[in-house]
Design a protein around this motif. Structure first.
Motif, PDB file in Angstrom:
ATOM      1  N   LEU A  62      43.981  16.227  77.311  1.00 56.30           N
ATOM      2  CA  LEU A  62      45.046  16.774  78.158  1.00 56.30           C
ATOM      3  C   LEU A  62      44.940  18.284  78.337  1.00 56.30           C
ATOM      4  CD1 LEU A  62      48.131  14.774  76.823  1.00 56.30           C
ATOM      5  CD2 LEU A  62      46.870  14.387  78.945  1.00 56.30           C
ATOM      6  N   ALA A  65      44.371  19.972  81.893  1.00 61.87           N
ATOM      7  CA  ALA A  65      45.556  20.063  82.754  1.00 61.87           C
ATOM      8  C   ALA A  65      46.447  21.227  82.335  1.00 61.87           C
ATOM      9  CB  ALA A  65      46.334  18.751  82.709  1.00 61.87           C
ATOM     10  N   TRP A  68      44.861  24.411  83.504  1.00 61.46           N
ATOM     11  CA  TRP A  68      45.007  24.594  84.951  1.00 61.46           C
ATOM     12  C   TRP A  68      46.388  25.163  85.275  1.00 61.46           C
ATOM     13  CZ3 TRP A  68      48.198  22.228  88.663  1.00 61.46           C
ATOM     14  CH2 TRP A  68      47.851  22.487  89.997  1.00 61.46           C
ATOM     15  N   LEU A  69      47.423  24.637  84.634  1.00 61.86           N
ATOM     16  CA  LEU A  69      48.755  25.176  84.857  1.00 61.86           C
ATOM     17  C   LEU A  69      48.882  26.608  84.335  1.00 61.86           C
ATOM     18  CD1 LEU A  69      51.023  22.100  83.982  1.00 61.86           C
ATOM     19  CD2 LEU A  69      50.488  23.009  86.242  1.00 61.86           C
ATOM     20  N   ILE A  83      53.230  19.070  81.000  1.00 61.40           N
ATOM     21  CA  ILE A  83      52.282  17.967  80.842  1.00 61.40           C
ATOM     22  C   ILE A  83      52.881  16.854  79.993  1.00 61.40           C
ATOM     23  CG2 ILE A  83      50.054  17.322  79.862  1.00 61.40           C
ATOM     24  CD1 ILE A  83      49.906  18.833  82.517  1.00 61.40           C
ATOM     25  N   THR A  86      55.628  15.095  82.006  1.00 62.22           N
ATOM     26  CA  THR A  86      55.011  14.286  83.055  1.00 62.22           C
ATOM     27  C   THR A  86      54.385  13.021  82.483  1.00 62.22           C
ATOM     28  OG1 THR A  86      54.545  16.295  84.328  1.00 62.22           O
ATOM     29  CG2 THR A  86      53.343  14.305  84.929  1.00 62.22           C
ATOM     30  N   THR A  87      53.687  13.163  81.352  1.00 58.76           N
ATOM     31  CA  THR A  87      53.069  12.000  80.720  1.00 58.76           C
ATOM     32  C   THR A  87      54.114  10.989  80.278  1.00 58.76           C
ATOM     33  OG1 THR A  87      51.239  13.389  79.938  1.00 58.76           O
ATOM     34  CG2 THR A  87      51.534  11.254  78.870  1.00 58.76           C
ATOM     35  N   LEU A 220      40.178  12.019  80.955  1.00 56.65           N
ATOM     36  CA  LEU A 220      40.850  11.875  82.243  1.00 56.65           C
ATOM     37  C   LEU A 220      40.146  10.841  83.118  1.00 56.65           C
ATOM     38  CD1 LEU A 220      43.057  12.824  84.164  1.00 56.65           C
ATOM     39  CD2 LEU A 220      41.520  14.645  84.927  1.00 56.65           C
TER      40      LEU A 220
END
Length: 357
Positions: A62, A65, A68-69, A83, A86-87, A220
């Motif tokens: 994870l 991600a 990236w944020l 994250i 959201t998960t 991913l």
């Protein structure tokens, strides 16, 4: 007198001869004892270590991600929160959609069990032929009754309850550890890098970052391919009227997380269920899984994972077999990233040294 005052207990003796056989033997025995104690400690704590390793593996998966944020301007804690939420939302939504269908189809399956039992006793039916060849009814009776005693059945139920509770506890522990690892992953890696000599730290950092990137891409990509396999199975079974489409779709998605052999195992189970409809439907389902396996291996996986995990096919198969033998499903799941890390280590460190020797 001066010597006596400065050394009231007398002058020190000669240094101990470290090359004496006694000293060498004691040092060797101490090393063996420490190594044995360390191995026993690892064996005793292997279940906990597997959970820690799985949580760290998921956190690394994870982490891209989160990174990236973070590059978009969010603080690390906010990116981790987004994250995780959201998960959890995705998992909760999936369960909200799947559980009613699972309960409904599970009830249908339980209601059809007597009919399946009668079919197994009919030698002219497909299930009856399979039962006559493989003695399925006898094996199921032994599995559920444990010899026909109520005590054995109660013991089996209690054992199943313990398995469910231990699995739930392990899942909770993995989730909690994953959150902590995901939040503190930069600090963890920075601490590990400081354990490396400064002259080699930059190279070790680059290699480790590359390994973490490969692991994240693999996790991913594996999740995406598993979702595709589950959805494709559900659609196919709905079209041909095979029962328990939701159950089988979820089962295929879960076993497809196991690389190389997961989709094949799921396909065999689905084809056996399709036999309850008709032989042509089962043969068509078999052809569907053969075609899907070809599409997954040569189209979906290269497109989803790209060149992130560069592992040859034969290495992939061997890694999955060895990982599954050592650690079961978890070992098979992490086998390919571990193989990619070993391959990178050999290419960047071991082979250059061997070429210079």
């Amino acid at each position: 007198m001066t010597d006596d005052k400065e050394r009231p207990f007398g002058p020190p003796g000669r240094p101990f001869n470290r090359r004496s056989p006694f000293f060498i033997g004691m040092t060797g025995a101490a090393g063996v004892a420490v190594t044995y104690a360390a191995i026993q400690l690892v064996i005793s704590a292997r279940d906990v270590l597997v959970l820690i390793g799985l949580a760290l593996f998921l956190a690394i998966g994870l982490n891209p991600a989160v990174e990236w944020l973070a590059r978009k301007g969010l603080p690390r804690w906010a990116a981790v929160t987004v994250i995780i939420v959201t998960t959890l939302a995705l998992v909760g939504g999936f369960l909200a959609l799947a559980i009613p269908a699972l309960v409904q189809q599970g009830s249908q399956f339980a209601a059809q069990l007597p009919e399946y039992a009668r079919s197994m006793r009919d030698h002219h039916s497909v299930l009856g032929g399979l039962n006559q060849r493989f003695h399925l009814e006898q094996r199921l009776t032994e599995l559920t009754s444990g010899g026909g005693t109520g005590i054995s059945l109660a013991t089996g139920l209690l054992g199943a309850g313990r398995i469910v509770l231990s699995t739930a506890a392990a899942f909770f522990v993995v989730c909690v550890l994953m959150v902590y690892f995901l939040a503190d992953l930069p600090r963890i890696t920075k601490t590990l890098y400081r354990c490396v000599p400064y002259s080699r730290r930059a190279r070790v950092t680059l290699i480790t970052d590359e390994i973490l990137t490969k692991v994240g891409a693999y996790v991913l990509g594996n999740l995406i391919t598993s979702v595709i396999a589950g959805v494709a199975t559900f659609v196919w079974l709905e079209i041909f009227g095979v029962p328990y489409a939701v159950l089988l779709g979820i089962f295929v998605a879960l076993v497809d997380l196991i690389p190389v052999v997961g989709s094949s195992i799921g396909g065999v189970v689905v084809c056996l269920v399709a036999l309850t409809v008709s032989v042509p439907v089962a043969l068509a389902t078999l052809g569907f899984y053969v075609a899907y396996r070809f599409v997954e291996d040569y189209l979906i996986v290269p497109k989803v994972m790209g060149k992130a995990v560069e592992v040859p096919g034969v290495v992939t198969v061997l890694a999955v077999l060895i990982g599954g033998t050592l650690l079961g499903m978890i070992g098979a799941l992490i086998a390919i990233p571990v193989a990619a890390a070993v391959r990178l280590f050999l290419r960047e460190i071991a082979f250059p040294r061997l070429d210079r020797s």
